[in-house]
Write an enzyme that holds these catalytic residues in place. Structure first.
Site, short mmCIF file in Angstrom:
data_model
loop_
_atom_site.label_atom_id
_atom_site.label_comp_id
_atom_site.label_asym_id
_atom_site.label_seq_id
_atom_site.Cartn_x
_atom_site.Cartn_y
_atom_site.Cartn_z
N LEU A 1 0.84 -1.20 0.00
CA LEU A 1 0.00 0.00 0.00
C LEU A 1 0.87 1.24 0.00
O LEU A 1 1.86 1.31 0.73
CB LEU A 1 -0.89 -0.01 1.25
CG LEU A 1 -1.65 1.27 1.61
CD1 LEU A 1 -2.74 1.55 0.60
CD2 LEU A 1 -2.24 1.16 3.02
N SER A 2 0.52 2.23 -0.81
CA SER A 2 1.18 3.53 -0.84
C SER A 2 2.65 3.35 -1.25
O SER A 2 2.93 2.81 -2.31
CB SER A 2 1.03 4.22 0.52
OG SER A 2 1.48 5.54 0.49
N ASN A 3 3.60 3.75 -0.42
CA ASN A 3 5.00 3.48 -0.77
C ASN A 3 5.27 1.99 -0.87
O ASN A 3 6.11 1.55 -1.66
CB ASN A 3 5.93 4.12 0.26
CG ASN A 3 6.05 5.61 0.09
OD1 ASN A 3 5.51 6.19 -0.84
ND2 ASN A 3 6.75 6.26 1.01
#
Length: 578
Positions: free
Chosen positions: A243-245
């Site tokens: 998720l995300s980075n």
């Protein structure tokens, strides 16, 4: 197979009220008050682990009573088993990083599965447990984690102390530390954070970090089940999810994988695509300058966190409009409308701008930009680019020496990017109604300028761009259409278009009413407007894993069609999953 390790392997067992997924807290405990330490100045490794897991869950998942976690989607099942953790190192890196593998007692030896993940944001080693752990552990998979060269192992030059493998603090020279500056720094240099001060550009190596964690996972399965060894990519299904980075790390790994991975699932990925989209540093520094003013436009009156509690416009926004006007913003009669038009012209959607109000109000743009600038420019411990820095603070919030209790909890409590957990982001001295302007203008200049530091920073960002995955690798990309931190139009959408232009066939789920922070859904005004992104990650993972285990074709349904839940509790119909 583990020649990349920089420390001995620490093995721990987790059962009897201290499991792998929730550290024995269960859903109620994860929701509850912070885990207490018997001695706040000297917490035990077990206490630190339990609190780190709790903080990671609270920072990622919507655990609120209306959110449906654990009933409509997700799991906080009790999963007993073992953990194997170590410090690892990439060739050429100055600092080690963490890898950790959880092997459940119920590991399914008949359908071998390894989930590999990287922490979201700059979080510590448990920073993806609410996604990867909750997806894989209840289904009998082992889960391998990496902090991808970031993390919460803060170093304090005042005490010459950092974090050792078990999470407790130790003096430099007495133990291998998660992060220790390469050279002595003055005792008053402020707090040193690995993402900003390691001398590495960790983002450039996110893909290598994740693949290394997968190899560590296979080696630890050999150690946990020697009678069934060897565990290899040929006999063990390996699914990357983040998720995300962490999602960016998954896609970066997919681009350099030579056959280790069986599938890649990325949620809200921070991914830079060659020739398409925009890099995080570009749009974060743009948002930091323009959004405080743009959000004064009346269309944002009902948006959560865009206004003061009494409904008035934030004074900081008015001051930013004045700064922009003083530096040449046209349309002086309506500066907010002009700033809004500028952002729209740069590709920001109204949906992304609305949730970006929270990022702006929490001053996350400045914290992210200052930290990333320091990482890209490989700054040593001490002053950061543009005069920023990190400092401990006292109980009144004033820069100064932190207490021993605050320092002892950093590894569990910190997000990897201050402010938070007793550490401030300090800015260059400035006067006037908009003291943040000089520092932010300097950070923006590192993107738009032509001098040597700007050239070096842009080169560092170029090193983070994705490569094409192999044609037969299933890739699933999920992104909220209202994401205001990593806007879909700058990251996932151009990445998917790029794959399709090069004869790849990713599964693409743009999620209406999806935004970046599921944890924000428990806040007033958020849960009634948006749906939890994690629900779609779990659904995609289950479908992918079932296909891999059965040997059948992978067929994910078209993108779900969710709808906002309104004032009541989340219901299955709101998610729009088929």
């Amino acid at each position: 197979m583990t020649d990349f390790l920089a420390s001995p392997i620490r093995e721990t067992r987790h059962a009897g009220g201290d499991d792998l997924l929730t550290a024995g807290l269960g859903l109620a405990g994860l929701r509850g008050a912070p885990v207490a330490f018997a001695d706040p100045e000297r917490p035990t490794p077990e206490e630190l682990r339990r609190r780190a897991i709790q903080v990671s869950w609270k920072g990622i998942a919507d655990l609120g009573p209306l959110g449906g976690y654990g009933t409509l989607y997700g799991s906080t099942a009790t999963v007993t088993g073992r953990e194997f953790s170590a410090f690892a190192r990439l060739p050429g890196a100055h600092s080690p990083h963490r890898v950790l593998v959880q092997v459940p007692d119920a590991f399914d030896a008949s359908a071998r599965c390894l989930v590999v993940t990287a922490s979201s944001g700059s979080r510590g080693i448990y920073g993806a447990i609410a996604l990867a752990g909750a997806a894989g552990l209840p289904r009998g998979c082992a889960v391998a984690y990496t902090d991808k060269g970031t993390g919460s192992g803060y170093f304090d030059p005042a005490t010459r102390s950092g974090v050792q493998l078990d999470g407790t603090r130790a003096a430099a020279g007495t133990a291998l530390l998660e992060f220790e500056p390469a050279a002595d720094v003055p005792s008053d240099a402020g707090i040193a954070v690995k993402h900003a001060h390691s001398g590495d550009n960790p983002e450039a190596d996110w893909g290598r970090h994740l693949l290394q964690a997968a190899r560590f996972g296979l080696a630890m399965l050999d150690r946990a089940h020697p009678d069934q060894a060897p565990f290899t990519p040929a006999n063990t299904r390996i699914v990357a999810i983040g998720l995300s980075n962490g999602g960016g790390a998954v896609l970066r790994a997919a681009g350099i994988d030579d056959g280790l991975l069986d599938a890649a699932i990325a949620l809200a990925p921070n991914i830079a695509t060659p020739g398409r989209g925009r890099a995080l540093y570009d749009y974060a520094t743009e948002a930091a300058l323009w959004l405080p003013c743009a959000l004064l436009d009346p269309r944002f009156d009902p948006v959560p966190m865009a206004r003061e509690a009494d409904g008035s416009a934030p004074a900081a926004g008015r001051a930013r409009c004045a700064s922009l006007q003083a530096h040449g913003l046209p349309g002086s009669a309506a500066p907010a409308a002009t700033a809004l038009a500028q952002l729209r012209a740069a590709g920001w959607s109204d949906a992304a701008l609305a949730t970006a109000a929270s990022t702006t109000r929490l001053d996350l743009w400045r914290a992210v930009a200052a930290t990333y600038a320091s990482g890209y420019l490989r700054a040593p411990a001490g002053p950061m680019p543009c005069g920023f820095g990190f400092s401990g603070h006292d109980a009144q919030g004033r820069p100064g020496v932190v207490s021993e209790a605050v320092r002892a909890a950093w590894w569990a409590d910190a997000s990897g990017i201050p402010p938070g957990a007793g550490v401030l982001l300090t800015a260059p001295a400035a006067t006037g109604e908009d003291p943040a302007w000089p520092g932010l203008a300097c950070l923006r200049g590192l993107w738009t300028g032509t001098d040597a530091p700007a050239t070096r920073l842009r080169a560092a960002v170029e090193a983070t761009r994705a490569a094409l995955p192999r044609r037969d690798l299933p890739v699933v990309v999920i992104h909220g259409e209202a994401d205001g931190l990593v806007p879909m139009a700058f990251s996932a959408e151009p990445y998917v278009e790029w794959l399709r232009a090069h004869d790849r066939t990713p599964t693409w789920w743009p999620i209406a009413h999806g935004q970046h922070f599921d944890a924000f859904l428990a806040l007033p005004g958020f849960g009634d407007r948006y749906v939890p992104l994690l629900a779609y990650g779990y659904a995609a993972f289950d479908t992918v894993l079932d296909a891999l285990r059965s040997g059948g074709p992978l067929r994910l349904p078209p993108a779900p069609q969710p709808r906002a839940r309104g004032n009541g509790a989340l219901e299955a119909a709101h998610l729009g999953l088929r």
